[in-house]
Design a protein around this motif. Sequence first.
Motif, PDB file in Angstrom:
ATOM      1  N   ASN A 166       0.751  -1.143  -0.101  1.00  0.00           N
ATOM      2  CA  ASN A 166       0.050  -0.084   0.054  1.00  0.00           C
ATOM      3  C   ASN A 166       0.908   1.349  -0.016  1.00  0.00           C
ATOM      4  O   ASN A 166       0.829   2.179   0.792  1.00  0.00           O
ATOM      5  CB  ASN A 166      -0.919   0.014   1.299  1.00  0.00           C
ATOM      6  N   THR A 167       1.753   1.302  -0.799  1.00  0.00           N
ATOM      7  CA  THR A 167       2.824   2.376  -1.102  1.00  0.00           C
ATOM      8  C   THR A 167       2.872   2.870  -2.522  1.00  0.00           C
ATOM      9  O   THR A 167       2.772   2.199  -3.276  1.00  0.00           O
ATOM     10  CB  THR A 167       4.015   1.903  -0.425  1.00  0.00           C
ATOM     11  N   PHE A 168       3.015   4.343  -2.620  1.00  0.00           N
ATOM     12  CA  PHE A 168       3.384   4.752  -3.843  1.00  0.00           C
ATOM     13  C   PHE A 168       4.908   5.354  -3.963  1.00  0.00           C
ATOM     14  O   PHE A 168       4.842   6.198  -3.322  1.00  0.00           O
ATOM     15  CB  PHE A 168       2.225   6.106  -4.117  1.00  0.00           C
ATOM     16  N   ILE A 169       5.596   4.998  -4.925  1.00  0.00           N
ATOM     17  CA  ILE A 169       6.828   5.613  -5.120  1.00  0.00           C
ATOM     18  C   ILE A 169       6.750   6.685  -6.260  1.00  0.00           C
ATOM     19  O   ILE A 169       6.165   6.272  -7.208  1.00  0.00           O
ATOM     20  CB  ILE A 169       8.036   4.407  -5.576  1.00  0.00           C
ATOM     21  N   GLU A 170       6.729   7.980  -5.873  1.00  0.00           N
ATOM     22  CA  GLU A 170       6.513   9.110  -6.622  1.00  0.00           C
ATOM     23  C   GLU A 170       7.945   9.089  -7.071  1.00  0.00           C
ATOM     24  O   GLU A 170       9.278   8.824  -6.872  1.00  0.00           O
ATOM     25  CB  GLU A 170       6.231  10.252  -5.683  1.00  0.00           C
ATOM     26  N   ILE A 171       7.883   9.952  -8.331  1.00  0.00           N
ATOM     27  CA  ILE A 171       9.383  10.183  -9.221  1.00  0.00           C
ATOM     28  C   ILE A 171      10.224  10.941  -8.348  1.00  0.00           C
ATOM     29  O   ILE A 171       9.700  11.745  -7.448  1.00  0.00           O
ATOM     30  CB  ILE A 171       9.002  10.843 -10.383  1.00  0.00           C
ATOM     31  N   ALA A 172      11.261  10.781  -8.767  1.00  0.00           N
ATOM     32  CA  ALA A 172      12.485  11.486  -7.956  1.00  0.00           C
ATOM     33  C   ALA A 172      12.250  13.111  -8.143  1.00  0.00           C
ATOM     34  O   ALA A 172      11.888  13.460  -9.038  1.00  0.00           O
ATOM     35  CB  ALA A 172      13.870  11.183  -8.540  1.00  0.00           C
ATOM     36  N   GLU A 173      12.856  13.950  -7.279  1.00  0.00           N
ATOM     37  CA  GLU A 173      12.818  15.266  -6.986  1.00  0.00           C
ATOM     38  C   GLU A 173      13.489  15.902  -8.414  1.00  0.00           C
ATOM     39  O   GLU A 173      12.976  16.889  -8.922  1.00  0.00           O
ATOM     40  CB  GLU A 173      13.536  15.838  -5.859  1.00  0.00           C
ATOM     41  N   ASP A 174      14.598  15.027  -8.707  1.00  0.00           N
ATOM     42  CA  ASP A 174      15.357  15.585 -10.050  1.00  0.00           C
ATOM     43  C   ASP A 174      15.092  14.666 -11.214  1.00  0.00           C
ATOM     44  O   ASP A 174      16.012  14.661 -12.270  1.00  0.00           O
ATOM     45  CB  ASP A 174      16.703  15.527  -9.621  1.00  0.00           C
ATOM     46  N   CYS A 175      13.940  13.969 -11.388  1.00  0.00           N
ATOM     47  CA  CYS A 175      13.576  13.479 -12.376  1.00  0.00           C
ATOM     48  C   CYS A 175      13.727  14.451 -13.727  1.00  0.00           C
ATOM     49  O   CYS A 175      13.243  15.551 -13.725  1.00  0.00           O
ATOM     50  CB  CYS A 175      12.276  12.994 -12.294  1.00  0.00           C
ATOM     51  N   LYS A 179       9.431   8.966  -2.093  1.00  0.00           N
ATOM     52  CA  LYS A 179       9.985   9.459  -3.312  1.00  0.00           C
ATOM     53  C   LYS A 179      11.165   8.573  -3.912  1.00  0.00           C
ATOM     54  O   LYS A 179      11.754   7.990  -3.287  1.00  0.00           O
ATOM     55  CB  LYS A 179      10.625  10.819  -3.230  1.00  0.00           C
ATOM     56  N   ALA A 180      11.322   8.338  -5.238  1.00  0.00           N
ATOM     57  CA  ALA A 180      12.219   7.612  -5.852  1.00  0.00           C
ATOM     58  C   ALA A 180      13.657   8.235  -5.392  1.00  0.00           C
ATOM     59  O   ALA A 180      13.646   9.574  -4.976  1.00  0.00           O
ATOM     60  CB  ALA A 180      12.152   7.583  -7.324  1.00  0.00           C
ATOM     61  N   MET A 181      14.692   7.572  -5.308  1.00  0.00           N
ATOM     62  CA  MET A 181      15.896   8.159  -5.034  1.00  0.00           C
ATOM     63  C   MET A 181      16.340   9.322  -5.998  1.00  0.00           C
ATOM     64  O   MET A 181      16.173   9.001  -7.259  1.00  0.00           O
ATOM     65  CB  MET A 181      17.007   6.980  -4.889  1.00  0.00           C
ATOM     66  N   ARG A 182      16.927  10.200  -5.487  1.00  0.00           N
ATOM     67  CA  ARG A 182      17.635  11.420  -6.449  1.00  0.00           C
ATOM     68  C   ARG A 182      18.675  10.464  -7.178  1.00  0.00           C
ATOM     69  O   ARG A 182      19.499   9.722  -6.762  1.00  0.00           O
ATOM     70  CB  ARG A 182      18.090  12.454  -5.693  1.00  0.00           C
ATOM     71  N   ALA A 242      11.507   5.344 -12.143  1.00  0.00           N
ATOM     72  CA  ALA A 242      11.112   6.577 -11.054  1.00  0.00           C
ATOM     73  C   ALA A 242      12.066   7.712 -11.161  1.00  0.00           C
ATOM     74  O   ALA A 242      11.632   8.938 -10.912  1.00  0.00           O
ATOM     75  CB  ALA A 242      10.544   5.894  -9.890  1.00  0.00           C
ATOM     76  N   LYS A 243      13.257   7.201 -11.393  1.00  0.00           N
ATOM     77  CA  LYS A 243      14.333   8.312 -11.323  1.00  0.00           C
ATOM     78  C   LYS A 243      14.498   9.076 -12.617  1.00  0.00           C
ATOM     79  O   LYS A 243      14.664  10.390 -12.472  1.00  0.00           O
ATOM     80  CB  LYS A 243      15.792   7.674 -10.978  1.00  0.00           C
ATOM     81  N   ARG A 244      14.295   8.670 -13.827  1.00  0.00           N
ATOM     82  CA  ARG A 244      14.650   9.084 -14.974  1.00  0.00           C
ATOM     83  C   ARG A 244      13.492   9.091 -16.093  1.00  0.00           C
ATOM     84  O   ARG A 244      13.641  10.161 -16.753  1.00  0.00           O
ATOM     85  CB  ARG A 244      15.892   8.361 -15.585  1.00  0.00           C
ATOM     86  N   TYR A 245      12.668   8.111 -15.830  1.00  0.00           N
ATOM     87  CA  TYR A 245      11.799   8.239 -17.037  1.00  0.00           C
ATOM     88  C   TYR A 245      10.245   8.476 -16.708  1.00  0.00           C
ATOM     89  O   TYR A 245       9.344   8.455 -17.516  1.00  0.00           O
ATOM     90  CB  TYR A 245      11.535   6.823 -17.704  1.00  0.00           C
TER      91      TYR A 245
END
Length: 137
Positions: free
Chosen positions: A10-19, A130-133, A92-95
């Motif tokens: 029950n978790t959502f990994i959002e895109i990285a801050e620096d995506c 968040k995804a890792m930077r 999640a980090k780049r795409y």
Amino acid sequence: MKIHTTNYVNTFIEIAEDCPVSRSEVPPQKKEKTLASLQYEIISKHPYQYSSDDVIFECHAVKSGISENEKEKEREQFFSKGQPCLRSSPLAKRYGFGIHHNTEGKVALYAVESDQYQKLSNDSSITKTKAMRSKRK
């Protein structure tokens, strides 16, 4: 032997801050499949069918040429050490894809520009991370 897991529930990994993208991109196809293209293929073709551990191990098996009959033994060995979770995924980090883990720990992808991504980001009943930077601050 301790077994480590990369699964979330029950978790959502959002895109990285620096995506670098504001609209999701399908990872480019190269002669040798990249980790991003393998993960994309598995998750996008089979939403909510596999756990994070399933996806991460399957990508490892493909990249390492592990045969079907070796997989069970190899999987135990692979998860005897901690492995990077999908927060480190190039999806999640780049795409530009968010990765949702449902209540059973199965995963699906959501494009950052989609309504469903916004809905998951704003759902207070879901844990967000968040995804890792890609770069250190």
